[in-house]
Write an enzyme that holds these catalytic residues in place. Structure first.
Site, PDB file in Angstrom:
ATOM      1  N   MET A 117       0.844  -1.191   0.000  1.00 14.48           N
ATOM      2  CA  MET A 117       0.000   0.000   0.000  1.00 14.48           C
ATOM      3  C   MET A 117       0.883   1.246   0.000  1.00 14.48           C
ATOM      4  O   MET A 117       1.679   1.443   0.922  1.00 14.48           O
ATOM      5  CB  MET A 117      -0.895   0.022   1.243  1.00 14.48           C
ATOM      6  CG  MET A 117      -1.872  -1.130   1.325  1.00 14.48           C
ATOM      7  SD  MET A 117      -2.972  -0.978   2.771  1.00 14.48           S
ATOM      8  CE  MET A 117      -1.802  -1.270   4.104  1.00 14.48           C
ATOM      9  N   GLY A 175       1.197   4.251   4.569  1.00 14.41           N
ATOM     10  CA  GLY A 175       1.978   3.373   3.699  1.00 14.41           C
ATOM     11  C   GLY A 175       2.512   2.144   4.394  1.00 14.41           C
ATOM     12  O   GLY A 175       3.090   2.237   5.462  1.00 14.41           O
ATOM     13  N   SER A 176       2.328   0.972   3.814  1.00 19.04           N
ATOM     14  CA  SER A 176       2.748  -0.258   4.464  1.00 19.04           C
ATOM     15  C   SER A 176       2.420  -1.474   3.600  1.00 19.04           C
ATOM     16  O   SER A 176       2.296  -1.364   2.389  1.00 19.04           O
ATOM     17  CB  SER A 176       2.069  -0.372   5.837  1.00 19.04           C
ATOM     18  OG  SER A 176       0.692  -0.078   5.698  1.00 19.04           O
ATOM     19  N   ARG A 177       2.236  -2.651   4.262  1.00 18.65           N
ATOM     20  CA  ARG A 177       1.989  -3.875   3.513  1.00 18.65           C
ATOM     21  C   ARG A 177       1.065  -4.802   4.299  1.00 18.65           C
ATOM     22  O   ARG A 177       1.100  -4.817   5.521  1.00 18.65           O
ATOM     23  CB  ARG A 177       3.311  -4.602   3.247  1.00 18.65           C
ATOM     24  CG  ARG A 177       3.221  -5.686   2.182  1.00 18.65           C
ATOM     25  CD  ARG A 177       4.575  -6.351   1.994  1.00 18.65           C
ATOM     26  NE  ARG A 177       4.770  -7.482   2.879  1.00 18.65           N
ATOM     27  CZ  ARG A 177       5.968  -7.982   3.193  1.00 18.65           C
ATOM     28  NH1 ARG A 177       7.065  -7.417   2.720  1.00 18.65           N
ATOM     29  NH2 ARG A 177       6.067  -9.021   3.994  1.00 18.65           N
TER      30      ARG A 177
END
Length: 246
Positions: free
Chosen positions: A116, A203-205
């Site tokens: 993301m 923001g990340s995963r």
């Protein structure tokens, strides 16, 4: 396969794109950004440089507003489907042993990673209907999640027990910019596919562990939409077992 629209009215107006719903988690951040912008504008009446900075503040406020947008989705109501829990891009598909803390066994399972960016919707949704079986928080670092496994990153780990006895693993991973994982659920909660269970700021995963024998229905680089994109289908497992070709 019956779609469930969170709003029975289909909004085709400009508000759908310019004024989407905002998650309550983001309200205070929007207020802070707006307050800073207003202060810069007031100071800018006396000092021109600050007036210029106030326009930067306006852009920042708009960014924060859109970061916390929380759009309605049309959720496919089919217990055979595993849906994407996050908006983003499918960045990795591999075989990995799931974390021991979420009780999904010791054999490697298919893991689908969704990256993301700061421009994606960051509200995360349940990939299936079921009970939150295990939740485990793992403290760690804030490294780039786009180009590595990031095993040292901070994360929140979940396993979801479905009515058919299968377990799905979901991992929220903090990234280089992301500094806060927010969970809305606790162990024992029963949720439906597509329900919101958490978010990650900036923001990340997200990783999804599929049950053994279930093949992914997405490809690397594919765009993922939370609650709508189909990651996998239990029917594919049945066709393999029965030797049926379609």
């Amino acid at each position: 396969m019956n779609p469930k629209n969170e709003d029975p009215r289909v909004d085709l107006s400009w508000k759908r794109y310019l004024l989407p719903p905002v998650h309550p988690e983001g309200i205070r951040f929007i207020k802070i950004a707006a307050a800073i912008t207003a202060a810069l504008f007031v100071v800018g009446l006396a000092i021109p440089l600050f007036k210029l900075l106030s326009f930067v503040g306006v852009l920042l406020t708009i960014f924060v507003f859109y970061f916390f947008r929380n759009p309605n989705r049309v959720i496919l109501q089919d217990d055979a489907l595993i849906l994407a829990p996050a908006d983003g891009i499918v960045s990795n598909i591999t075989q990995v042993v799931p974390p021991a803390e979420i009780d999904m066994g010791t054999e490697p399972l298919t893991r689908i990673s969704i990256f993301m960016s700061v421009f994606n919707v960051h509200v995360n949704r349940m990939p299936v209907s079921g009970k939150i079986h295990k939740i485990h928080y793992r403290p760690g670092k804030f490294l780039n999640v786009a180009d590595k496994d990031s095993e040292d990153n901070e994360r929140e780990e979940y396993s979801i027990l479905m009515a058919n006895g299968h377990k799905i693993g979901v991992i929220q991973i903090a990234g280089l910019v992301a500094r806060r994982i927010v969970s809305f659920v606790k162990e024992g909660d029963e949720l439906s596919a597509g329900e919101r269970f958490g978010l990650i700021r900036f923001g990340s995963r997200l990783d999804v562990f599929l049950p053994k024998g279930i093949e992914p229905k997405v490809a690397l680089g594919q765009i993922s939409v939370a609650g709508e994109t189909i990651l996998a289908d239990f029917n594919s497992e049945q066709k393999v077992v029965q030797g049926v070709e379609k």
